[in-house]
Design a protein around this motif. Sequence first.
Motif, PDB file in Angstrom:
ATOM      1  N   ALA A 620       1.009  -1.071   0.074  1.00  0.00           N
ATOM      2  CA  ALA A 620       0.003   0.113  -0.123  1.00  0.00           C
ATOM      3  C   ALA A 620       0.927   1.142  -0.176  1.00  0.00           C
ATOM      4  O   ALA A 620       1.856   1.380   0.682  1.00  0.00           O
ATOM      5  N   SER A 639      -5.333  -8.480  -8.137  1.00  0.00           N
ATOM      6  CA  SER A 639      -6.025  -8.121  -6.740  1.00  0.00           C
ATOM      7  C   SER A 639      -5.601  -6.984  -6.370  1.00  0.00           C
ATOM      8  O   SER A 639      -4.490  -6.353  -6.556  1.00  0.00           O
ATOM      9  N   GLY A 640      -6.235  -6.423  -5.104  1.00  0.00           N
ATOM     10  CA  GLY A 640      -6.347  -5.263  -4.623  1.00  0.00           C
ATOM     11  C   GLY A 640      -6.862  -4.087  -5.525  1.00  0.00           C
ATOM     12  O   GLY A 640      -7.700  -4.445  -6.481  1.00  0.00           O
ATOM     13  N   THR A 684      -4.317  -0.267  -1.802  1.00  0.00           N
ATOM     14  CA  THR A 684      -4.038  -1.444  -1.000  1.00  0.00           C
ATOM     15  C   THR A 684      -3.157  -2.217  -1.517  1.00  0.00           C
ATOM     16  O   THR A 684      -2.396  -1.987  -2.519  1.00  0.00           O
ATOM     17  N   ALA A 686      -1.682  -4.826  -3.563  1.00  0.00           N
ATOM     18  CA  ALA A 686      -2.089  -5.204  -4.916  1.00  0.00           C
ATOM     19  C   ALA A 686      -1.140  -6.139  -5.321  1.00  0.00           C
ATOM     20  O   ALA A 686       0.248  -6.153  -5.230  1.00  0.00           O
TER      21      ALA A 686
END
Length: 733
Positions: A620, A639-640, A684, A686
Amino acid sequence: MTAVHDSTRASRTAQASALALDAVAGTLAAVLALSYAIGYGAMIFSASLAPWLAAGMPAVLVSCVVVGLVISLASSVPFMIGGPDSNAAALLAGIASAVAMNVRAGGGSNRAAFATVLILLATASLTTGALLYALAHWKRGNAIQYIPFPVVGGFLAGTGFLILEGAFRVMTGAPLTMRTLPLVARLSWLDTAPALLVGAGLLIGAKFTRRVALVPLVILAGVVVFYAGLFATGQSLDSARHAGLLFQPEPIRDLRLPVVLLRDAWLAPLVSHAAEIVAVAAVTAMTVLLNTTSIGVSTSHDIDFNRELRSAGLSNVLTGALGGIAGCQSTSRTLMNWRVGVRGRRAGVLGALICFLVIGALPDLIALFPKPVIVGLQIYLGGAMLAEWLFYSFRRLPWHDYLLIPAMMLIIATHGIVAGVVLGVVAACLLFVVRYGRINCIRAEFNGRARRSNVERTVDENRLLDREAARLYGIALQGFLFFGTSHSILAHMRARIESSRATADGGVRFVLVDFGRVHGVDASSTASFVRLRQACLRAGAELVLTGLSTPLQAWFRKGGTLVAGVHEFDDLDRGLEWIEDELLASSRAAAQRSLDPGESRLPASLRALRPHLDTVMLAAGEFLFRQADPGNSVYFVESGRVCVALALDDGKTMRLRSFGAGTIVGEMAVYTGAKRSADVIAETPAVVLRLALPTLRRLEAEDPALASRFHEFVVRMLAARLAVANEQLRTSH
């Protein structure tokens, strides 16, 4: 040598011509200043105060010298002319009569009443000077813009009436009432003819010409008619003076200083009329700003309003210390000065010195000035103000604004200046409330289709959000919210919420109110939003508030709007993002398409790309790439979430758009060949998959079908973004 001699002679000729022009202009300004001042003195010391006219006249005349000299030297306009003010004089006439009446009613002598009136004039000037200087010190020269225009018009119309009433008192020796009105018929033609000639001549002449010579020529004609009539009737100067047609000479050396008069004056009546004294100061301040604004517009000269207030304040303090009446910059005399060609301060200084010479050494000249001519000047001043604001303004103002002007004039005529101004301000505020209450404070209304967050969604997620669009009812507000607008906003929103409950989709689930362009609220508005929260609770909807400033947050917490269960976000984008996430998370379709752990978020058509992609792990806050980096890769968000952020000059960053799992980022620079236009940062933790540009070029050569499917996927993503943007643009208009 001849050329130098000719140049010197030309320079001396030019200087002599300029001096002659200034001398003529100064003399003309002095004549007008003394004429008006005598009229103001006759207006103040009229009716029951008429026996004190000769003794009180120096208090008015000294203002011609002091105010005229200080303003000529200190004004931001070099050719500015100042002197006693008609508005202040009209107010002082009424206050002086009331103060003298109070002293006499309390058992005071005529000496005490006269001393109290003179102290009143000095106190009003000192108060005016202090107020003007304070406004200049705190740089409040633009305060005139906060006074409603109809209030200014009503006040000036009322002042015009008071000037005409003063003219009546000078002519008849009695206040203007229905009972005393027939006294005009008993006046001799020597009282009325010069007055009507001057008053009507100036009123009519001003409609056809703006020549500088109009005023002095009409005054001269009035003086000639008066003395011709005096000669025709065989009256002497003494008999005319005894009949009240001429003034008694009173040199300026007989001026009563305020300090000397304190032992005879009664202070209690002054205290009881303190509000009226402050009104004189406020009226003079308003007159300074109005007059200087007119002068600036007419002469195309830049006006330093704070300097004008300072010079007028200093002049009033000095004239008040000497017992003189309040004064300020004069529009008519300044414009006359400018039109004859004066551009410096010398004419104004000469005018003040000429006034001093006449008042100090030649008071008999003033005593020869006919009272009927003074009455004519008052008729002109008062009639011009009434014509301007009662008749000409009718065509310029809406009817509800115009009605305030005659209403204020009647109140001023019957109950005094303070009551009239208070009525005007209250009425103007009520009109403002009614008008502002009709202004639509709703900047925009939207649902989930018309307004989306800056979070990039997959094609499937966008379809799902489109189906759930009616579950969001959003509204963006603007302006200042008060009881006149908040109730209508509440009624409108409550009707929309309740009507949605009858729809097949179950009604509104999220109610979003954006305050990003709201400047402030009052207490009644916070109460309205408490009722909105209660309406949402009854409808089973969640209330979301965005864009609340720190003061608005404090208001809503005190008012009971921001409580548990109400969601609050810094801006509209964050609020929309949260609502979209909630809709996606609770959707049955979203649940059905949830992926097994470890399964790639790449579309099925691009699964063959996986061996060609590099995996990048981001914490992050970590940068995926920075602004101005080479655009040599495209990224799939596995993702993230990552966001596109733009660096600002103040060191802060602004989020432009966020990208979640299943989306693509960085493709534009790959296609255009340009450098990165913004930063991309992980919001976030990721995981992203990197497709390098050399790899894409190799696939286009070795596996054109796979490369084509990639390009097709990018086109679909761009088309989906464009469709969302088009829908938002369409609904916003």
